[in-house]
Design an enzyme around this catalytic site. Structure first.
Site, PDB file in Angstrom:
ATOM      1  N   TYR A  33       0.899  -1.165   0.006  1.00  0.00           N
ATOM      2  CA  TYR A  33      -0.161   0.029   0.012  1.00  0.00           C
ATOM      3  C   TYR A  33       1.009   1.214   0.053  1.00  0.00           C
ATOM      4  O   TYR A  33       2.091   1.233   0.082  1.00  0.00           O
ATOM      5  CB  TYR A  33      -1.010   0.017   1.035  1.00  0.00           C
ATOM      6  CG  TYR A  33      -0.022   0.306   2.603  1.00  0.00           C
ATOM      7  CD1 TYR A  33       0.455  -0.406   3.121  1.00  0.00           C
ATOM      8  CD2 TYR A  33      -0.493   1.589   2.968  1.00  0.00           C
ATOM      9  CE1 TYR A  33       0.942  -0.303   4.355  1.00  0.00           C
ATOM     10  CE2 TYR A  33       0.115   1.984   4.509  1.00  0.00           C
ATOM     11  CZ  TYR A  33       0.902   0.856   5.201  1.00  0.00           C
ATOM     12  OH  TYR A  33       1.386   1.312   6.273  1.00  0.00           O
ATOM     13  N   LYS A 149       6.288  -2.117   1.988  1.00  0.00           N
ATOM     14  CA  LYS A 149       5.321  -1.406   2.575  1.00  0.00           C
ATOM     15  C   LYS A 149       3.908  -2.225   2.469  1.00  0.00           C
ATOM     16  O   LYS A 149       3.282  -2.352   1.696  1.00  0.00           O
ATOM     17  CB  LYS A 149       5.080   0.127   1.874  1.00  0.00           C
ATOM     18  CG  LYS A 149       4.069   0.981   3.081  1.00  0.00           C
ATOM     19  CD  LYS A 149       4.277   2.332   2.490  1.00  0.00           C
ATOM     20  CE  LYS A 149       3.193   2.904   3.139  1.00  0.00           C
ATOM     21  NZ  LYS A 149       3.156   3.165   4.788  1.00  0.00           N
ATOM     22  N   GLU A 181      11.777   2.827  14.382  1.00  0.00           N
ATOM     23  CA  GLU A 181      10.865   3.882  13.954  1.00  0.00           C
ATOM     24  C   GLU A 181       9.756   3.690  14.738  1.00  0.00           C
ATOM     25  O   GLU A 181       9.474   2.695  15.710  1.00  0.00           O
ATOM     26  CB  GLU A 181      10.586   3.437  12.490  1.00  0.00           C
ATOM     27  CG  GLU A 181      10.319   2.486  12.283  1.00  0.00           C
ATOM     28  CD  GLU A 181       9.750   1.780  10.720  1.00  0.00           C
ATOM     29  OE1 GLU A 181       9.756   2.867   9.847  1.00  0.00           O
ATOM     30  OE2 GLU A 181       9.914   0.671  10.345  1.00  0.00           O
ATOM     31  N   LEU A 205      11.196   1.301   7.248  1.00  0.00           N
ATOM     32  CA  LEU A 205      10.277   1.761   6.167  1.00  0.00           C
ATOM     33  C   LEU A 205      10.974   2.927   5.536  1.00  0.00           C
ATOM     34  O   LEU A 205      11.307   3.901   6.454  1.00  0.00           O
ATOM     35  CB  LEU A 205       8.685   2.174   6.279  1.00  0.00           C
ATOM     36  CG  LEU A 205       8.256   2.503   4.960  1.00  0.00           C
ATOM     37  CD1 LEU A 205       7.891   0.923   4.167  1.00  0.00           C
ATOM     38  CD2 LEU A 205       6.908   2.908   5.073  1.00  0.00           C
TER      39      LEU A 205
HETATM   40  N1  PLP Z   1       7.748   3.871   9.034  1.00  0.00           N
HETATM   41  C1  PLP Z   1       6.597   3.208   8.871  1.00  0.00           C
HETATM   42  C2  PLP Z   1       6.383   1.888   9.676  1.00  0.00           C
HETATM   43  C3  PLP Z   1       5.292   3.665   8.542  1.00  0.00           C
HETATM   44  O1  PLP Z   1       4.243   2.869   8.403  1.00  0.00           O
HETATM   45  C4  PLP Z   1       5.427   4.751   7.631  1.00  0.00           C
HETATM   46  C5  PLP Z   1       4.068   5.200   7.054  1.00  0.00           C
HETATM   47  O2  PLP Z   1       3.012   4.851   6.940  1.00  0.00           O
HETATM   48  C6  PLP Z   1       6.458   5.719   7.852  1.00  0.00           C
HETATM   49  C7  PLP Z   1       7.708   5.145   8.344  1.00  0.00           C
HETATM   50  C8  PLP Z   1       6.595   6.803   7.108  1.00  0.00           C
HETATM   51  O3  PLP Z   1       6.585   6.731   5.687  1.00  0.00           O
HETATM   52  P1  PLP Z   1       6.125   7.978   4.640  1.00  0.00           P
HETATM   53  O4  PLP Z   1       7.049   9.267   5.063  1.00  0.00           O
HETATM   54  O5  PLP Z   1       6.512   7.523   3.502  1.00  0.00           O
HETATM   55  O6  PLP Z   1       4.719   8.371   4.982  1.00  0.00           O
END
Ligand code: PLP
Length: 285
Positions: A33, A149, A181, A205
């Site tokens: 996603y 993701k 994170e 991520l």
């Molecule tokens: N880390 C995780 C585990 C996430 O689920 C997300 C966003 O859903 C992020 C980091 C931040 O990613 P982004 O800046 O691309 O939304």
């Protein structure tokens, strides 16, 4: 009000949207996603989200459901049909339905499933930008490919519920004593003017917001260190914050019951949030 959503080539009212019970995302979390933010009816960081989507699909040997220009057209159509001024667009692509349950992936003749829907939210004026977030730390028990993701979000959801049960906002996930994170965001601390965030690997991520925020920070002559840090180091930092498409830059003011800095949103996080929103507004399409 009922939203118009997109399911496998059609725009339908949300109550009429249907996906097979054999869809592999439903049975096995076999799907990926993206969440893209919308400011003033425009889509932010579309190219970045598409690049990560393709990487997630390719790591899982899954087919793209349609071309990027079609996806952009669908994003825009959903913004228009739902009168979305500010919020998010959720996009999910799954390995589809072979009409039964099987660990073996279906053949190329089985089409991917694709679903998109809007979420109405005033991200720019989110109250958490002013209050900051209180987080707890929890041992990271997710699978080892957090760089993909996937829709497999049970552990982050459990961690978030544990934070809520303790009267807090979110959890930072730790491994070997170091912060990976947040449950749905990347985590940062600020010490003596340096912005510190975990280096990229399969452990986290690769946030699209993270990439932009670090670029803007460097452009503003701020010092950036991509390395791991512990909860103790975070508690002793001057500031902490997190980033995500749905949160932009959001200050973190408490970690495991200890105030970070003076316990209020710090100047670096506040400035980075302003820059991020300003630049995103300019670049949104
Ligand atoms: N880390 C995780 C585990 C996430 O689920 C997300 C966003 O859903 C992020 C980091 C931040 O990613 P982004 O800046 O691309 O939304």
């Amino acid at each position: 009000m009922s939203r118009t959503v997109y399911v496998n080539g059609e725009y339908v009212a949300e109550e009429d949207a249907k996906i097979s019970i054999f869809d592999r995302a439903f049975l096995m979390a076999d799907g990926v996603y993206e969440v893209t933010s919308v400011i003033d009816q425009k889509i932010c960081e579309f190219d970045g989200h598409m690049a990560r989507l393709h990487r997630s699909l390719s790591e899982l040997k899954m087919k793209p459901a349609c071309a990027d220009d079609e996806l952009l057209a669908i994003h825009r159509e959903l913004v228009e049909r739902n009168d979305l001024d500010n919020g998010m667009i959720y996009l999910q692509i799954t390995r589809g339905s072979a009409g039964d349950r099987d660990f073996v992936w279906p053949g190329d003749d089985v089409p991917s499933s694709i679903v998109l829907f809007t979420q109405d939210k005033d991200l720019v004026n989110a109250p958490t930008a002013k209050t900051g977030l209180k987080v707890i730390s929890i041992e990271d028990q997710r699978w080892a490919r957090r760089d993909i993701k996937t829709v497999q979000l049970l552990f982050p959801s459990m961690a978030k519920m544990e934070a809520k049960a303790q009267g807090k906002d979110d959890a930072w996930l730790t491994e070997d004593g170091l912060v990976n994170e947040g449950t749905s965001n990347n985590a940062y601390i600020v010490k003596d003017g340096a912005i510190i965030t975990r280096h990229l690997s399969n452990d986290i991520l690769h946030g699209i917001t993270r990439a932009s925020v670090l670029r803007y920070a460097k452009e503003a002559q701020m010092k950036v260190e991509e390395r791991s840090f512990s909860i103790a180091e975070a508690q002793g930092a001057d500031e902490a914050f997190c980033t995500a498409a749905s949160a932009f830059v959001t200050p973190v003011v408490e970690i495991d019951g200890e105030a970070v800095g003076d316990g209020t949103p710090g100047p670096v996080a506040t400035r980075l949030r302003e820059i991020y929103i300003e630049e995103s507004r300019k670049a949104a399409i």
